[in-house]
Design a protein around this motif. Structure first.
Motif, PDB file in Angstrom:
ATOM      1  N   PRO A  60     -16.347 -51.065  -4.568  1.00 45.06           N
ATOM      2  CA  PRO A  60     -16.844 -52.230  -5.304  1.00 45.06           C
ATOM      3  C   PRO A  60     -17.238 -53.349  -4.341  1.00 45.06           C
ATOM      4  N   PRO A  61     -18.070 -54.279  -4.805  1.00 48.80           N
ATOM      5  CA  PRO A  61     -18.341 -55.466  -3.997  1.00 48.80           C
ATOM      6  C   PRO A  61     -17.023 -56.172  -3.664  1.00 48.80           C
ATOM      7  N   PHE A  62     -17.023 -56.899  -2.553  1.00 52.49           N
ATOM      8  CA  PHE A  62     -15.802 -57.586  -2.137  1.00 52.49           C
ATOM      9  C   PHE A  62     -16.135 -58.909  -1.455  1.00 52.49           C
ATOM     10  N   PRO A  63     -15.182 -59.862  -1.516  1.00 56.46           N
ATOM     11  CA  PRO A  63     -15.404 -61.135  -0.834  1.00 56.46           C
ATOM     12  C   PRO A  63     -15.184 -60.986   0.666  1.00 56.46           C
ATOM     13  N   LEU A  64     -16.042 -61.618   1.430  1.00 58.17           N
ATOM     14  CA  LEU A  64     -15.897 -61.654   2.885  1.00 58.17           C
ATOM     15  C   LEU A  64     -15.793 -63.120   3.294  1.00 58.17           C
ATOM     16  N   HIS A  65     -14.807 -63.393   4.109  1.00 64.27           N
ATOM     17  CA  HIS A  65     -14.603 -64.756   4.602  1.00 64.27           C
ATOM     18  C   HIS A  65     -14.659 -64.703   6.124  1.00 64.27           C
ATOM     19  N   LEU A  66     -15.643 -65.356   6.689  1.00 62.57           N
ATOM     20  CA  LEU A  66     -15.767 -65.488   8.139  1.00 62.57           C
ATOM     21  C   LEU A  66     -15.237 -66.858   8.514  1.00 62.57           C
ATOM     22  N   ARG A  67     -14.399 -66.907   9.563  1.00 61.19           N
ATOM     23  CA  ARG A  67     -13.838 -68.194   9.961  1.00 61.19           C
ATOM     24  C   ARG A  67     -13.457 -68.181  11.433  1.00 61.19           C
ATOM     25  N   GLY A  68     -13.960 -69.169  12.150  1.00 62.72           N
ATOM     26  CA  GLY A  68     -13.561 -69.361  13.539  1.00 62.72           C
ATOM     27  C   GLY A  68     -14.126 -68.319  14.476  1.00 62.72           C
ATOM     28  N   THR A  69     -13.661 -68.377  15.713  1.00 61.50           N
ATOM     29  CA  THR A  69     -14.173 -67.484  16.746  1.00 61.50           C
ATOM     30  C   THR A  69     -13.039 -66.695  17.379  1.00 61.50           C
ATOM     31  N   GLY A  70     -13.437 -65.621  18.028  1.00 60.08           N
ATOM     32  CA  GLY A  70     -12.527 -64.799  18.811  1.00 60.08           C
ATOM     33  C   GLY A  70     -13.307 -64.224  19.976  1.00 60.08           C
ATOM     34  N   THR A  71     -12.624 -63.494  20.816  1.00 61.68           N
ATOM     35  CA  THR A  71     -13.289 -62.892  21.973  1.00 61.68           C
ATOM     36  C   THR A  71     -12.611 -61.580  22.333  1.00 61.68           C
ATOM     37  N   PHE A  72     -13.367 -60.705  22.930  1.00 65.15           N
ATOM     38  CA  PHE A  72     -12.815 -59.450  23.447  1.00 65.15           C
ATOM     39  C   PHE A  72     -12.585 -59.545  24.952  1.00 65.15           C
ATOM     40  N   ARG A  73     -12.817 -60.719  25.547  1.00 69.21           N
ATOM     41  CA  ARG A  73     -12.583 -60.879  26.973  1.00 69.21           C
ATOM     42  C   ARG A  73     -11.100 -60.703  27.278  1.00 69.21           C
ATOM     43  N   PRO A  74     -10.730 -60.130  28.349  1.00 67.80           N
ATOM     44  CA  PRO A  74     -11.522 -59.715  29.509  1.00 67.80           C
ATOM     45  C   PRO A  74     -12.040 -58.280  29.418  1.00 67.80           C
ATOM     46  N   VAL A  75     -11.773 -57.577  28.302  1.00 64.79           N
ATOM     47  CA  VAL A  75     -12.203 -56.178  28.200  1.00 64.79           C
ATOM     48  C   VAL A  75     -13.724 -56.072  28.153  1.00 64.79           C
ATOM     49  N   THR A  76     -14.351 -56.869  27.292  1.00 61.98           N
ATOM     50  CA  THR A  76     -15.813 -56.956  27.246  1.00 61.98           C
ATOM     51  C   THR A  76     -16.199 -58.420  27.091  1.00 61.98           C
ATOM     52  N   GLU A  77     -17.373 -58.747  27.571  1.00 60.63           N
ATOM     53  CA  GLU A  77     -17.852 -60.131  27.556  1.00 60.63           C
ATOM     54  C   GLU A  77     -18.514 -60.435  26.212  1.00 60.63           C
ATOM     55  N   VAL A  78     -17.681 -60.587  25.188  1.00 65.15           N
ATOM     56  CA  VAL A  78     -18.153 -60.806  23.823  1.00 65.15           C
ATOM     57  C   VAL A  78     -17.378 -61.957  23.193  1.00 65.15           C
ATOM     58  N   VAL A  79     -18.116 -62.820  22.504  1.00 64.08           N
ATOM     59  CA  VAL A  79     -17.536 -63.825  21.624  1.00 64.08           C
ATOM     60  C   VAL A  79     -18.050 -63.508  20.229  1.00 64.08           C
ATOM     61  N   PHE A  80     -17.154 -63.641  19.246  1.00 61.33           N
ATOM     62  CA  PHE A  80     -17.533 -63.278  17.881  1.00 61.33           C
ATOM     63  C   PHE A  80     -16.996 -64.282  16.881  1.00 61.33           C
ATOM     64  N   VAL A  81     -17.590 -64.262  15.694  1.00 60.36           N
ATOM     65  CA  VAL A  81     -17.034 -64.963  14.548  1.00 60.36           C
ATOM     66  C   VAL A  81     -16.069 -63.988  13.900  1.00 60.36           C
ATOM     67  N   ALA A  82     -14.877 -64.485  13.594  1.00 63.64           N
ATOM     68  CA  ALA A  82     -13.799 -63.635  13.088  1.00 63.64           C
ATOM     69  C   ALA A  82     -13.893 -63.438  11.575  1.00 63.64           C
ATOM     70  N   VAL A  83     -13.380 -62.299  11.137  1.00 64.16           N
ATOM     71  CA  VAL A  83     -13.254 -62.009   9.710  1.00 64.16           C
ATOM     72  C   VAL A  83     -11.852 -62.443   9.293  1.00 64.16           C
ATOM     73  N   ALA A  84     -11.788 -63.395   8.352  1.00 69.17           N
ATOM     74  CA  ALA A  84     -10.497 -63.898   7.879  1.00 69.17           C
ATOM     75  C   ALA A  84     -10.038 -63.155   6.622  1.00 69.17           C
ATOM     76  N   ALA A  85     -10.966 -62.664   5.816  1.00 75.81           N
ATOM     77  CA  ALA A  85     -10.641 -61.887   4.617  1.00 75.81           C
ATOM     78  C   ALA A  85     -11.751 -60.870   4.407  1.00 75.81           C
ATOM     79  N   GLY A  86     -11.352 -59.674   3.988  1.00 74.30           N
ATOM     80  CA  GLY A  86     -12.301 -58.579   3.816  1.00 74.30           C
ATOM     81  C   GLY A  86     -12.170 -57.539   4.908  1.00 74.30           C
ATOM     82  N   ILE A  87     -11.164 -57.695   5.767  1.00 76.36           N
ATOM     83  CA  ILE A  87     -10.978 -56.787   6.900  1.00 76.36           C
ATOM     84  C   ILE A  87     -10.745 -55.360   6.422  1.00 76.36           C
ATOM     85  N   SER A  88      -9.799 -55.165   5.509  1.00 78.67           N
ATOM     86  CA  SER A  88      -9.471 -53.799   5.080  1.00 78.67           C
ATOM     87  C   SER A  88     -10.644 -53.147   4.367  1.00 78.67           C
ATOM     88  N   GLU A  89     -11.414 -53.916   3.615  1.00 78.38           N
ATOM     89  CA  GLU A  89     -12.591 -53.351   2.944  1.00 78.38           C
ATOM     90  C   GLU A  89     -13.622 -52.876   3.974  1.00 78.38           C
TER      91      GLU A  89
END
Length: 167
Positions: A60-89
């Protein structure tokens, strides 16, 4: 396969990614990846689309909430917007999409839903994006995911959208 980030947030994230010097954003719209680029034989595309129809129909459709930033550094040089809700979906969708034998591939890293906003740019640019988008927030309903193709120019082109909860 990806979830497009709708307006007004999609274009804002794309502009910020370009401003950081990550020129991939000129060819790739802001998105949340469900399955990364995967080379497939064009003869398998009809089977893949049937599989994606089944996956979409089961979710089914689901709510997604994006909030704030995160990073995968030092493993990879990536900055991302984090998923606050909707992760399991997102995790369930990604797992079921990849369950098709023709789409299965060894993953370099465990699946972690996110929206990349800077990748492989200088440290200062990564730091600036991380800080600039720390207060970013978006809430929307995910009711579709999209199958993209790469064209000869490296641009992502939407091939087909798959509506959640039905064909």
């Amino acid at each position: 396969m990806a979830i497009d980030i709708p307006e007004p947030w999609g274009s804002a994230l794309t502009r910020r990614r370009v401003a950081a010097g990550d020129l991939r954003a000129l060819h790739i719209p802001a998105h949340l990846t469900l399955l990364g680029p995967t080379e497939v034989d064009p003869l398998h595309v009809p089977d893949i689309e049937r599989h994606l129809d089944r996956v979409a129909a089961e979710h089914p459709p689901f709510p997604l909430h994006l909030r704030g930033t995160g990073t995968f550094r030092p493993v990879t040089e990536v900055v991302f917007v984090a998923v606050a809700a909707g992760i399991s979906e997102c995790e369930r969708l990604a797992a079921e999409i990849q369950a098709a034998p023709v789409l299965w591939r060894e993953q370099r890293f465990p699946y972690h839903p996110h929206v990349t906003v800077a990748q492989d740019v200088p440290t200062e640019a990564l730091d600036a994006v991380y800080e600039d988008l720390a207060g970013f927030e978006a809430r929307f309903t995910v009711d579709v995911f999209t199958l993209f193709e790469h064209d000869a120019d490296g641009r992502w082109r939407a091939r087909r959208a798959f509506a959640l909860g039905g064909p």
